[in-house]
Design an enzyme around this catalytic site. Sequence first.
Site, PDB file in Angstrom:
ATOM      1  CB  CYS A 161      11.892  52.003 -76.608  1.00 23.45           C
ATOM      2  SG  CYS A 161      11.000  53.503 -77.051  1.00 23.45           S
ATOM      3  CB  SER A 168      21.748  59.708 -65.200  1.00 21.67           C
ATOM      4  OG  SER A 168      22.149  58.378 -64.986  1.00 21.67           O
ATOM      5  CB  CYS A 209       8.939  58.926 -73.268  1.00 18.96           C
ATOM      6  SG  CYS A 209      10.359  57.901 -72.845  1.00 18.96           S
ATOM      7  CB  CYS A 237       4.749  55.439 -72.861  1.00 17.13           C
ATOM      8  SG  CYS A 237       5.390  53.915 -73.615  1.00 17.13           S
ATOM      9  CG  ASP A 250      22.472  53.355 -62.333  1.00 18.75           C
ATOM     10  OD1 ASP A 250      22.258  54.530 -62.690  1.00 18.75           O
ATOM     11  OD2 ASP A 250      23.206  52.588 -62.976  1.00 18.75           O
ATOM     12  CB  CYS A 280      16.555  62.647 -82.380  1.00 18.20           C
ATOM     13  SG  CYS A 280      16.928  61.183 -83.375  1.00 18.20           S
TER      14      CYS A 280
HETATM   15 FE1  SF4 Z   1       9.754  55.739 -73.177  1.00 23.67          FE
HETATM   16 FE2  SF4 Z   1       9.919  53.153 -72.549  1.00 23.67          FE
HETATM   17 FE3  SF4 Z   1       7.683  54.117 -73.641  1.00 23.67          FE
HETATM   18 FE4  SF4 Z   1       9.935  53.946 -75.095  1.00 23.67          FE
HETATM   19  S1  SF4 Z   1       8.724  52.243 -74.257  1.00 23.67           S
HETATM   20  S2  SF4 Z   1       8.495  55.671 -75.040  1.00 23.67           S
HETATM   21  S3  SF4 Z   1      11.505  54.385 -73.549  1.00 23.67           S
HETATM   22  S4  SF4 Z   1       8.553  54.662 -71.621  1.00 23.67           S
END
Ligand code: SF4
Length: 459
Positions: free
Chosen positions: A387, A287, A239, A437, A350, A2
Amino acid sequence: MCAIIGVWGASKAAELAYYGLHKQQHRAVEFCGIVSSDGVNSYRDAGAGIVQDFFDQSMLDQLHGPYAIGHLRYKTVKDDPSRDNTQPLLGYRNNRFVAMAHNGNVTNVAELKSGLSDEAILATSIDTELILHRFCRLSVFSPVEALTRALEGVRGSYSLAVLLPEALIAVRDPSGNRPLSLGHRRDGSIFVASETCAYEGVEATYLRDVEPGEMVVINDHGIQSHQLPEWSGGHRAFCYFEKIYYAFPGSMIFGEYVSAFRYRLGQKLEACHPVPYADVVIPVPDSAKFIAHGYAASGRSGRFAEGLLRHHYIGRSFVEGDQYLRSWRATRKFSTVPSEVKGKVLVVVDDSIVRLTTMPLIVRLLRQAGAKEVHVRIACPPIAHSCRYGIDTPTREELAAAMMTIPEMCKRTEADSLEFLPMEALRSLADRPDDFCYACMDGNYPAFLEPESNVSWVL
Ligand code: SF4
């Protein structure tokens, strides 16, 4: 995934929210909404589609006042068609409105719902409403104290924009999982946005990030900062996928411009998996462009070339029942540039492979255009886990890397070689690698983002 935007103290705030959402449209295309305020009343409109299709001038003219928040939504939960899950949500506290917009995903919804006296009081099926409901019920406290208490026991990821008659509040969870920043304009107006690219759309400039665990209150006295109780043990979980794929290249995310990071990512990918005799390095548009530039930077593995172009006007999709239509799906999305492809050894770069539906089609397209060899290089480790924190990745069964080995994936793509960036190489690109993460890549979901069994939550 979002996006959120907040505007405080600008004429036609709803229009600015519209432009700020438009600049972040890459984050979500399913639903959009804006709530504005004149300091007393609230005005709301929200619905399905992208902002430029959903809103027209007459709708924006009905969203009065110098204060507004907006939201773009991409479903991460299955919608109940009988419930309106568009945001910002609107509630009432002490007979005054509260509007709330949320980017992220709460992981202990079931736990939180079990504390409800009656689930039927919920009008939506989204996690945001649990926070809003709690905040509205804590009516004897100041807004800062009520919101702090409302967030106690909430686990997972949240970046919030909350609009009240007297203030705009921005909150980022202590893990900092989703980005959130502040911007300002010369006229004194203040902005909140998921991505800094939004500020360009409203002639504002980036001021600073909302820090992990920070609650920022914006009102006519300026900006005041408050701290949420620390529940992540001081750990962060930014993230990494935002930097690799989701965020706009012109945005500043987690302290670095996304374009600059992706260039470094490409350099690292080439250092790990070069193709020394390649002629050209081709990005999968759009991207992977900056990553391919980085990959080609050393000159060792070919020069950068736009050998694939993306069509921006794609017609309706078909049920691809046969081979011809499957190939056609790729050709309607991409076209080759034969002068950069024919008779050449290609490196196709990619950002990631998720379902492994597009890459085999691209490889086939390039071979049809006369490529001599096609080597595929992917700028992150295999995505083998879903995720849980607000990115709409498929179930594990749908993730190619969960079901296949790398040689099997290579065979499926019919590429001459397929390599992924190793995890250690990705970690080495961060100053503080433990602040990120990586759960969708290594399956190590940060424990502090997961539900606790002893949370007491009674509404
Ligand atoms: Fe980001 Fe992957 Fe962690 Fe989800 S699991 S917050 S997509 S790094």
